[in-house]
Design a protein around this motif. Structure first.
Motif, PDB file in Angstrom:
ATOM      1  N   THR A   1       0.835  -1.202   0.000  1.00 52.40           N
ATOM      2  CA  THR A   1       0.000   0.000   0.000  1.00 52.40           C
ATOM      3  C   THR A   1       0.870   1.253   0.000  1.00 52.40           C
ATOM      4  O   THR A   1       0.463   2.290  -0.500  1.00 52.40           O
ATOM      5  N   GLY A   2       2.088   1.123   0.570  1.00 52.66           N
ATOM      6  CA  GLY A   2       3.009   2.263   0.534  1.00 52.66           C
ATOM      7  C   GLY A   2       3.365   2.617  -0.901  1.00 52.66           C
ATOM      8  O   GLY A   2       3.381   3.790  -1.271  1.00 52.66           O
ATOM      9  N   ILE A   3       3.593   1.590  -1.714  1.00 59.18           N
ATOM     10  CA  ILE A   3       3.892   1.823  -3.133  1.00 59.18           C
ATOM     11  C   ILE A   3       2.684   2.460  -3.807  1.00 59.18           C
ATOM     12  O   ILE A   3       2.815   3.419  -4.564  1.00 59.18           O
ATOM     13  N   LEU A   4       1.512   1.956  -3.465  1.00 57.63           N
ATOM     14  CA  LEU A   4       0.271   2.514  -4.023  1.00 57.63           C
ATOM     15  C   LEU A   4       0.145   4.004  -3.688  1.00 57.63           C
ATOM     16  O   LEU A   4      -0.128   4.834  -4.559  1.00 57.63           O
ATOM     17  N   THR A   5       0.360   4.317  -2.404  1.00 56.52           N
ATOM     18  CA  THR A   5       0.243   5.707  -1.967  1.00 56.52           C
ATOM     19  C   THR A   5       1.269   6.583  -2.677  1.00 56.52           C
ATOM     20  O   THR A   5       0.957   7.674  -3.140  1.00 56.52           O
ATOM     21  N   LEU A   6       2.478   6.072  -2.787  1.00 54.20           N
ATOM     22  CA  LEU A   6       3.550   6.811  -3.453  1.00 54.20           C
ATOM     23  C   LEU A   6       3.185   7.083  -4.905  1.00 54.20           C
ATOM     24  O   LEU A   6       3.360   8.181  -5.422  1.00 54.20           O
ATOM     25  N   PHE A   7       2.629   6.068  -5.520  1.00 55.29           N
ATOM     26  CA  PHE A   7       2.232   6.156  -6.920  1.00 55.29           C
ATOM     27  C   PHE A   7       1.148   7.218  -7.112  1.00 55.29           C
ATOM     28  O   PHE A   7       1.234   8.070  -7.986  1.00 55.29           O
TER      29      PHE A   7
ATOM     30  N   GLY B   1       0.485   9.635  -5.066  1.00 54.10           N
ATOM     31  CA  GLY B   1       1.077  10.934  -4.748  1.00 54.10           C
ATOM     32  C   GLY B   1       1.882  11.478  -5.910  1.00 54.10           C
ATOM     33  O   GLY B   1       1.847  12.671  -6.208  1.00 54.10           O
ATOM     34  N   ALA B   2       2.582  10.575  -6.608  1.00 62.27           N
ATOM     35  CA  ALA B   2       3.413  11.013  -7.730  1.00 62.27           C
ATOM     36  C   ALA B   2       2.553  11.551  -8.867  1.00 62.27           C
ATOM     37  O   ALA B   2       2.875  12.571  -9.478  1.00 62.27           O
TER      38      ALA B   2
ATOM     39  N   ALA C   1      -0.392  12.914  -8.527  1.00 59.92           N
ATOM     40  CA  ALA C   1      -0.866  14.216  -8.082  1.00 59.92           C
ATOM     41  C   ALA C   1       0.260  15.244  -8.138  1.00 59.92           C
ATOM     42  O   ALA C   1       0.040  16.413  -8.457  1.00 59.92           O
ATOM     43  N   GLY C   2       1.475  14.768  -7.848  1.00 62.02           N
ATOM     44  CA  GLY C   2       2.630  15.665  -7.870  1.00 62.02           C
ATOM     45  C   GLY C   2       2.842  16.284  -9.246  1.00 62.02           C
ATOM     46  O   GLY C   2       3.271  17.428  -9.370  1.00 62.02           O
ATOM     47  N   ILE C   3       2.496  15.545 -10.290  1.00 65.95           N
ATOM     48  CA  ILE C   3       2.653  16.064 -11.651  1.00 65.95           C
ATOM     49  C   ILE C   3       1.781  17.299 -11.842  1.00 65.95           C
ATOM     50  O   ILE C   3       2.222  18.305 -12.388  1.00 65.95           O
ATOM     51  N   SER C   4       0.534  17.237 -11.325  1.00 69.57           N
ATOM     52  CA  SER C   4      -0.331  18.401 -11.503  1.00 69.57           C
ATOM     53  C   SER C   4       0.183  19.592 -10.683  1.00 69.57           C
ATOM     54  O   SER C   4       0.041  20.741 -11.075  1.00 69.57           O
ATOM     55  N   LEU C   5       0.828  19.268  -9.547  1.00 70.75           N
ATOM     56  CA  LEU C   5       1.431  20.335  -8.749  1.00 70.75           C
ATOM     57  C   LEU C   5       2.575  20.983  -9.527  1.00 70.75           C
ATOM     58  O   LEU C   5       2.754  22.201  -9.516  1.00 70.75           O
ATOM     59  N   LEU C   6       3.322  20.134 -10.222  1.00 73.44           N
ATOM     60  CA  LEU C   6       4.437  20.623 -11.036  1.00 73.44           C
ATOM     61  C   LEU C   6       3.921  21.560 -12.131  1.00 73.44           C
ATOM     62  O   LEU C   6       4.457  22.645 -12.363  1.00 73.44           O
ATOM     63  N   VAL C   7       2.822  21.137 -12.777  1.00 74.84           N
ATOM     64  CA  VAL C   7       2.226  21.957 -13.824  1.00 74.84           C
ATOM     65  C   VAL C   7       1.771  23.289 -13.239  1.00 74.84           C
ATOM     66  O   VAL C   7       1.986  24.353 -13.830  1.00 74.84           O
ATOM     67  N   GLY C   8       1.157  23.218 -12.052  1.00 72.20           N
ATOM     68  CA  GLY C   8       0.742  24.437 -11.369  1.00 72.20           C
ATOM     69  C   GLY C   8       1.920  25.356 -11.104  1.00 72.20           C
ATOM     70  O   GLY C   8       1.827  26.576 -11.267  1.00 72.20           O
TER      71      GLY C   8
END
Lengths: 250, 417
Positions: B288-294, B296-297, B299-306
């Motif tokens: 589940t840690g891998i799932l959460t990381l995935f 999050g990653a 979502a992180g892309i949209s943060l990067l775009v922002g």
């Protein structure tokens, strides 16, 4: 009477004084690169200014007078040559030292006032004090005092667009004065004003010069203003012109 | 020039272009919002899986036949051994553990028989029958909702009493009170004496869809399974340690007893596996840690775009405000002062965006959670992460425009139109 002056005055001789000059510029040059071509705005200007002088810098547009003023005001650096202010070499100063010179030693007045549009008169005048590190309260107190000196004691909280052109230039002059610099540099200070307001601004400069002993260097193309100063420096093609009088129509 | 002054200037500058500021913020709002929402989904899944594992029992050590290796990595040839090498567990093994491993809360062997027909009048269901011992309900954390668990006498006499899982009771009886009713398990009649509290599906079967009975009863009615040597088979042995700290000792002791029981020579491999909840938990956590990381990653892309959006707008803003910057420098602002002014502006922009993003993310997480499809848990860590991220985005994407502003020459104030 001054309307009758049709002769562009030429460069006056230096005053004979024993004290050291506050400005000593030697062989200043300034070259701008505009793409492939080089523009030689200044080609070796040497000039000394003593404390308490009121000087006009005249010349046609493109003669280099604004460039000279920018270098004297530490807004720009010369390509070569030496510029000593109070004996300190400015040409080799770093960014922070230049910022301090602009903040403490020189007040600059622009043709277009250059006030921050969203700040009140008070905040505009307080700006140099804020950059000098004064507390907000002390900065505002001194700014209000200075606005009173230029006759705007009742316009502290007006925004620039609520003030007339002459009032805006007074705010700009108060801003230039607020850190008590020894030199005020003004680039066409009346250029954006009607003649009556322009005269009022010049009267203010005279008062400051007379009562506070401020050194004034004013760039102008208006021979009437030049005529009011104690000394004239005439620039042509990036050099000070010492030639005999030329006759021109104003 | 202190921070508060810069903050004031920043707010003023942002208010000067409200629509632009809002649109720029939108990128960060969506970025931070999706980080918070997706992390909450990841965390929710993680927690519900952990809860399922914990629900198996308290401080549980499980013995299963054969050698089972559970790893989070890809399956290998060692994954599960072939059935020929599996030696079944017996109730004698369970007794040996009970006698020779001291300080246990309980030892509960279970005989599992899948797909047993259970009938009440005309209702028939196919569920799992579990022959268990007295300790079982304690070891497996089963609570009785109605009626009672069986007692020693029931066990010794092999009484035909049954305890139904909650779902099984519902399916057979609907609204009726099942206690005292007679049901058929396989072909044998049983009296229902209890119903368990629902616990949900777990890693060791779903108690809710089971019928429990005394082990001795199970041997007589539903499965007469014996080993080659004639011993009674059990499917699995649950052992409950007194505390979680004691689990490693119990694990070792149980393994030792089992090796003796199964007469495994020195150096030979076990033909059984001792599993602990901790192993299950750490495997589940890593998955589940891998799932959460995935999540999050992504979502992180949209943060990067922002963040790129912020940088873009700030660059435009620096160009537009060349005159203002030049003027500030002309009256004595130093390079780092201007740098700070613009950095504070971008950071303010992204932090305000981040705050709205957190609201959006928490809202989305609550909404997803309310649908009941996926559990969501908004953790303080994910909010802290979002705040840190939006600060970092502001700092990182603000640095270049701010540096550009700071490097402007004051002469620009005079020249720029």
């Amino acid at each position: 009477m001054s309307e009758l002056v049709n002769v562009y005055p030429s460069t006056s001789p230096e005053p004979q004084r024993d004290d050291p000059p506050i400005i000593e510029a030697t062989n200043l040059t300034k070259v701008y690169k505009m793409g492939e071509t080089e523009v030689h705005a200044l080609r070796g200007v040497s000039l000394r200014v003593w404390k308490g002088e009121m000087i006009s810098v005249i010349g046609q547009s493109g003669s280099g007078k604004s460039t000279l003023l920018a270098i004297l005001g530490a807004l720009d650096v010369p390509t070569s040559g030496s510029y000593k202010l109070d004996g300190r070499e400015v040409a080799s100063m770093n960014d922070d030292q230049l910022a301090e010179i602009r903040n403490q030693r020189i007040g600059f007045v622009f043709q277009k006032f250059n006030l921050l549009a969203r700040n009140t008169a008070l905040a505009n005048v307080a700006l140099p004090l804020a950059y000098a590190g004064l507390s907000d309260r002390e900065a505002k107190r001194r700014a209000a005092e200075m606005l009173a000196v230029v006759g705007l004691g009742d316009r502290l909280h007006h925004l620039p667009n609520q003030l007339s052109g002459g009032q805006q230039q007074r705010v700009a002059i108060a801003r230039a004065l607020v850190n008590q610099p020894s030199i005020i540099l003004a680039d066409e200070p009346t250029g954006n004003l009607d003649s009556v307001t322009g005269k009022e601004i010049m009267a203010l400069f005279h008062t400051l010069h007379r009562e506070r002993g401020i050194t004034l260097i004013i760039v102008t193309h208006d021979p009437n203003i030049a005529a009011q100063s104690e000394r004239i420096i005439r620039l042509k093609d990036g050099l000070i012109e010492y030639a005999a009088q030329e006759v021109q129509t104003a | 020039m202190n921070f508060l002054r810069n903050f004031g200037i920043a707010i003023d500058a942002l208010l000067a272009n409200k629509l632009r500021s809002a649109l720029t913020m939108l990128g960060i709002i969506i970025g931070v919002g999706s980080v918070v929402a997706l992390l909450s989904i990841g965390n929710g899944v993680q927690q519900s899986i952990s809860r399922q594992i914990t629900n198996i029992g308290t401080n549980l050590v499980t013995v299963v036949p054969g050698q089972v290796r559970i790893t989070a990595g890809p399956p290998t040839s060692q994954g599960i051994r072939t059935a020929t090498q599996v030696k079944p567990l017996t109730d004698a093994d369970a007794n040996a553990i009970r006698e020779r491993v001291p300080n246990l809360l309980g030892v509960a062997p279970e005989l599992t028989v899948n797909n047993v027909t259970v009938a009440f009048q005309r209702e028939k269901i196919l569920i799992t029958a579990r022959g268990v011992t007295l300790d079982y309900n304690r070891v497996r954390n089963l609570e009785i909702a109605q009626g009672r668990w069986f007692d020693q006498a029931d066990d010794e006499r092999a009484s035909r009493v049954a305890i139904l899982g909650s779902d099984a009771a519902d399916a057979l009886f609907g609204g009726l009170n099942p206690i005292g009713q007679t049901i058929r398990v396989g072909n044998a009649p049983f009296t229902v004496i209890g119903v368990t509290v629902p616990v949900g599906a777990g890693f060791a079967g779903n108690p809710d869809t089971s019928v429990f009975m005394p082990l001795q009863t199970a041997y007589r009615t539903i499965s007469n399974a014996r080993t080659a040597s004639g011993a009674r088979r059990v499917s699995v042995i649950y052992i409950s340690a007194l505390s979680s700290e004691d689990i490693p000792r119990v694990e070792r002791a149980v393994a030792q007893v089992m090796r003796q029981q199964h007469a495994i020579r020195e150096g030979a491999e076990d033909d059984f596996t001792v599993l602990t909840q901790q192993q299950f938990l750490s495997i589940a956590d890593s998955i589940t840690g891998i799932l959460t990381l995935f999540l999050g990653a992504i979502a992180g892309i949209s943060l990067l775009v922002g963040g790129i959006g912020i940088m873009n707008i700030m660059l435009v803003s620096v160009t537009e405000r060349t005159k203002e910057i030049g003027l500030r420098k002309a009256v004595g602002a130093k390079k780092r002062t201007i740098l700070m002014q613009f950095l504070v502006e971008t950071i303010t922009l992204s932090l305000i965006g981040g705050a709205f993003g957190i609201l959006l993310g928490v809202g989305a997480a609550l909404l997803v959670g309310a649908t009941g499809i996926i559990a969501t848990t908004v953790t303080l860590e994910s909010i802290a992460l979002a705040v840190t991220f939006s600060f970092a985005v502001g700092l990182f994407f603000g640095l270049y425009p701010a540096n550009r502003a700071a490097s402007l020459q004051p002469i620009e104030a005079v020249r720029y139109e």
